[in-house]
Design a protein around this motif. Structure first.
Motif, mmCIF file in Angstrom:
data_model
loop_
_atom_site.group_PDB
_atom_site.id
_atom_site.type_symbol
_atom_site.label_atom_id
_atom_site.label_comp_id
_atom_site.label_asym_id
_atom_site.label_seq_id
_atom_site.Cartn_x
_atom_site.Cartn_y
_atom_site.Cartn_z
ATOM 1 N N ILE A 50 28.214 84.959 47.960
ATOM 2 C CA ILE A 50 28.100 85.221 49.404
ATOM 3 C C ILE A 50 26.874 86.071 49.697
ATOM 4 O O ILE A 50 26.042 85.728 50.549
ATOM 5 N N GLY A 51 26.737 87.172 48.961
ATOM 6 C CA GLY A 51 25.671 88.128 49.267
ATOM 7 C C GLY A 51 24.279 87.584 49.049
ATOM 8 O O GLY A 51 23.428 87.642 49.939
ATOM 9 N N LEU A 100 24.781 82.415 49.990
ATOM 10 C CA LEU A 100 25.366 81.638 51.084
ATOM 11 C C LEU A 100 25.270 82.327 52.446
ATOM 12 O O LEU A 100 25.189 81.646 53.466
ATOM 13 N N ALA A 101 25.266 83.679 52.460
ATOM 14 C CA ALA A 101 25.095 84.360 53.756
ATOM 15 C C ALA A 101 23.735 83.978 54.333
ATOM 16 O O ALA A 101 23.600 83.753 55.541
ATOM 17 N N LYS A 132 23.862 80.251 55.557
ATOM 18 C CA LYS A 132 24.583 80.108 56.827
ATOM 19 C C LYS A 132 23.755 80.674 57.978
ATOM 20 O O LYS A 132 23.704 80.087 59.064
ATOM 21 N N ALA A 133 23.096 81.801 57.710
ATOM 22 C CA ALA A 133 22.293 82.431 58.772
ATOM 23 C C ALA A 133 21.069 81.584 59.113
ATOM 24 O O ALA A 133 20.714 81.457 60.292
ATOM 25 N N THR A 162 20.363 80.235 62.819
ATOM 26 C CA THR A 162 19.218 80.691 63.622
ATOM 27 C C THR A 162 18.037 79.727 63.574
ATOM 28 O O THR A 162 17.176 79.765 64.449
ATOM 29 N N ARG A 169 17.373 88.116 56.025
ATOM 30 C CA ARG A 169 17.822 89.512 56.088
ATOM 31 C C ARG A 169 19.347 89.628 56.157
ATOM 32 O O ARG A 169 19.900 90.688 55.907
ATOM 33 N N PHE A 170 20.027 88.537 56.479
ATOM 34 C CA PHE A 170 21.484 88.562 56.545
ATOM 35 C C PHE A 170 22.131 88.628 55.155
ATOM 36 O O PHE A 170 23.327 88.833 55.033
ATOM 37 N N GLY A 171 21.342 88.389 54.109
ATOM 38 C CA GLY A 171 21.884 88.434 52.748
ATOM 39 C C GLY A 171 21.231 89.551 51.957
ATOM 40 O O GLY A 171 20.264 90.163 52.408
ATOM 41 N N SER A 172 21.782 89.804 50.759
ATOM 42 C CA SER A 172 21.173 90.830 49.914
ATOM 43 C C SER A 172 19.917 90.247 49.267
ATOM 44 O O SER A 172 19.750 89.029 49.199
ATOM 45 N N ARG A 198 24.818 85.623 70.176
ATOM 46 C CA ARG A 198 23.704 86.577 70.295
ATOM 47 C C ARG A 198 24.186 88.021 70.397
ATOM 48 O O ARG A 198 23.401 88.919 70.682
ATOM 49 N N TRP A 200 31.841 95.955 53.523
ATOM 50 C CA TRP A 200 30.996 95.075 52.714
ATOM 51 C C TRP A 200 30.068 94.282 53.641
ATOM 52 O O TRP A 200 30.450 93.300 54.260
ATOM 53 N N TRP A 236 27.432 92.199 53.353
ATOM 54 C CA TRP A 236 27.048 90.782 53.260
ATOM 55 C C TRP A 236 28.185 89.855 53.658
ATOM 56 O O TRP A 236 27.970 88.790 54.223
ATOM 57 N N ARG A 237 29.404 90.306 53.342
ATOM 58 C CA ARG A 237 30.540 89.474 53.716
ATOM 59 C C ARG A 237 30.683 89.462 55.239
ATOM 60 O O ARG A 237 30.956 88.430 55.841
ATOM 61 N N ASN A 243 28.264 89.786 57.320
ATOM 62 C CA ASN A 243 27.177 88.915 57.800
ATOM 63 C C ASN A 243 27.542 87.443 57.636
ATOM 64 O O ASN A 243 27.277 86.623 58.505
ATOM 65 N N TYR A 244 28.137 87.125 56.488
ATOM 66 C CA TYR A 244 28.477 85.730 56.210
ATOM 67 C C TYR A 244 29.414 85.175 57.284
ATOM 68 O O TYR A 244 29.223 84.070 57.790
ATOM 69 N N CYS A 253 27.420 85.876 61.169
ATOM 70 C CA CYS A 253 26.041 85.550 61.518
ATOM 71 C C CYS A 253 26.035 84.376 62.510
ATOM 72 O O CYS A 253 26.924 83.535 62.458
ATOM 73 N N PRO A 254 25.131 84.338 63.479
ATOM 74 C CA PRO A 254 23.938 85.178 63.614
ATOM 75 C C PRO A 254 24.129 86.436 64.454
ATOM 76 O O PRO A 254 23.144 87.004 64.913
#
Lengths: 444, 156
Positions: A127-128, A131-132, A135-136, A140, A147-150, B70, B87, B89-90, B92-93, B96-97
């Motif tokens: 995820i980090g 996939l984050a 998906k982002a 977008t 930047r949405f992921g590590s 948004r 957490w 990143w989770r 964000n997953y 997002c967005p």
């Protein structure tokens, strides 16, 4: 679903057209299909990156137009070669053992696919890191969504290939991982089939496909298996170049190794090992100029992202800084023996870990010890394996702090590309012996 | 001659043992992974997330449903006491967005355009003027009410 089929079809079509460029090498239908997907996925995601870098919003229509453009160009260039795909190895009587092995292998693939497709992403590293971002980017349409992921400096192959699936639905986002696993298996098998009987080739392919941690990676949705697909395939074709000397294999190998750099930053080091061995080979053959065919794809595919991420997005890779610091330390004779010893001890422990790598560690040592003729015969491959090992030690030695924690978290992942190479060495060394013991000819 | 033949047999035996070990380990993985799948073959994606992430998936679905794409959402600090929202990143997953801002990462004045504030346990620990949307007793959202820029009452 139509979007997914369209996406995968485009990747396949683009890759298929690329494989047609390698006309002086013999590529069978099955092998060509696997290469088509692997190359196509790499090139299509790279095209997605170029579009994003040019400021185009990544959405179905912009991507569709790009695919159409690439496909059209490749079609025009390749239209005379389209019917040239070979049908592979001549059909022959199938050995019953081969049938059993094939069924087991097919079951392993099917189960891996079911597990992968059933569960949505839930592993933290998947995820980090990957996939984050995917998906982002899909949500977008912009590359800045990394930047949405590590670790936003990580290469974009996996985030982009999953983003293409996220554009349709989250449920389908993990398809690329199953396809990568299948491609690795097919390429590995078809390579071995060039020199071994179907029984031996299937047996060693099964040995590779059932490496426990590699199997686990086939449904964990991380980039390690994808990187292994490209790097292992690239090294296989490099070995084919060493054997046959055909330029096609060298270019194909360079392209695949370049895609490994486009998948993970570690690809730089792994490809570096291949470059060193290739350089020695070409030096001995007095054909050093050919090195450019191997290096160029790596520089284009890996370098573009490295430059873009550091210059345009402001994400630099600390990995290279740590590596540089350690190199300077070693050059200035400031080697930390304590650190080196703890790295070596840990790597050794993990090398023999049954839960992760089955019985492969001890098997490799046995083969190394007993098949001494292979040391010379497959010397270049062994040199790549040894350099990989040295790189592994050096990568961990370069970690500035929290060494034990970092090694514990990452060492298995760093082995994912390494163990298939060991199986490959074992297969080349033991395969003919196995064929002789079972009294099977290569054609069966 | 006998030595050579014995050597070959040893090598072949070692390969078969290694394969057996691999197959046994992978079979274990398959059995442990396929069990839950066979028990619930027809789950939807949402239900699978609930199964894997527990209440967290319910919270995320609630936030996703009640905020536009948004939106800028203020979350509690990334600390253990605010699990499962610690957490990054989770979060964000799942969201997002949407932009997630964590209390404590920077002074709130740095984020003048927050649209929503998460309500969870004792958070927010400051006064918020907005519409309250609750999922249950523990979790909800404040939808920030903004004053129109040309509010005559404010000008007076």
């Amino acid at each position: 679903m139509i979007w997914i089929i369209f996406q995968l079809g485009c990747m396949f079509w683009v890759g298929w057209n690329i494989t047609l460029f390698f006309k002086d090498g013999r590529i069978g239908l099955l092998e060509r299909a696997a290469l088509a997907y692997a190359l196509g996925a790499g090139v299509v995601t790279f095209a997605g990156f170029l579009l994003g870098a040019a400021g185009v919003t990544l959405n179905p229509s912009s991507l569709g137009a790009a695919y159409l453009g690439i496909s059209l160009v490749l079609f025009i260039v390749n239209r005379k070669r389209l019917g040239m795909a070979e049908t592979g190895h001549p059909r022959s009587r199938r050995h019953p053992v081969a049938l059993v092995l094939f069924i087991i292998l097919a079951l392993v693939i099917v189960f891996s696919g079911i597990i992968n497709m059933y569960w949505p992403a839930h592993y933290p590293d998947s995820i980090g890191s990957w996939l984050a971002k995917g998906k982002a980017i899909a949500a977008t349409g912009s590359l800045s969504a990394v930047r949405f992921g590590s670790h936003p400096q990580y290469p974009l192959h996996v985030p982009l290939s999953t983003a293409l699936m996220f554009l349709h639905s989250e449920a389908m986002a993990k398809i690329p991982f199953t396809l990568n696993y299948i491609c690795l298996i097919i390429i590995f098998f078809t390579y071995l089939r060039r020199t071994l009987s179907a029984v031996s080739a299937l047996l060693f392919t099964l040995l590779m496909a059932t490496l426990p941690y590699l199997f686990e990676q086939s449904y964990r949705a991380c980039a390690d298996l994808t990187c292994a697909l490209y790097y292992v395939s690239g090294t296989l074709y490099l070995c084919l170049f060493f054997r046959e000397g055909k330029k096609s294999w060298l270019i194909l190998s360079g392209l695949l190794c370049g895609l490994s750099v486009w998948t993970k930053s570690e690809g730089w080091f792994l490809t570096g090992a291949d470059v060193i061995v290739l350089f020695v080979y070409l030096l001995r053959k007095k054909r050093v100029g050919l090195l450019i065919y191997f290096i160029l794809p790596t520089l284009i595919l890996g370098g573009s992202w490295s430059v873009y991420s550091s210059v345009m997005l402001g994400y630099s890779n600390r990995f290279f800084g740590n590596f540089k610091d350690s190199s300077e330390g070693i050059i200035q004779c400031r080697l930390s023996w304590w650190k080196l010893e703890s790295v070596l001890r840990y790597i050794w422990q993990k090398f023999l870990e049954k839960e992760a790598w089955g019985g492969l560690g001890p098997l490799f040592l046995i083969v190394l010890l007993l098949c001494w003729k292979s040391l010379k015969k497959f010397g270049y491959l062994l040199a790549i394996i040894m350099l990989n090992f040295i790189i592994l030690v050096f990568v961990f030695y370069s970690i500035p702090k929290d060494l034990q924690k970092m090694m514990h978290q990452t060492i298995k992942r760093e082995y994912v590309h390494f163990f298939p190479l060991l199986v490959f060495y074992i297969a080349l060394s033991v395969g003919p012996v196995l064929d002789a013991v079972l009294n099977i000819s290569r054609k069966s | 001659m006998i030595f050579k033949a014995a050597l070959k047999l040893v090598i072949v035996f070692a390969v078969l043992v290694a394969l057996a070990v691999n197959l046994a380990t992978v079979s274990g993985f398959i059995v442990s992974q396929m069990g839950p799948i066979l028990a619930r073959p027809g789950l939807s994606l949402k239900e699978k997330h609930w199964l894997l992430q527990g209440d967290y998936a319910v919270y995320m679905e609630f936030i996703e449903r009640n905020t536009p794409e948004r939106a800028r959402i203020l979350f509690p600090p990334r600390e253990r006491e605010y699990r499962p929202f610690d957490w990054l990143w989770r979060n964000n997953y799942f969201l997002c967005p949407r932009e997630i801002i964590y209390r404590g990462d920077a002074p709130l004045t740095a984020f003048p355009s927050i649209d929503y504030v998460l309500i969870y346990k004792d958070f927010p620990d400051f006064k918020v003027r907005g519409k309250k949307i609750m999922l249950d007793d523990t979790l909800g959202l404040y939808q920030i009410e903004r004053e129109p820029p040309d509010n005559p009452a404010r000008n007076r």
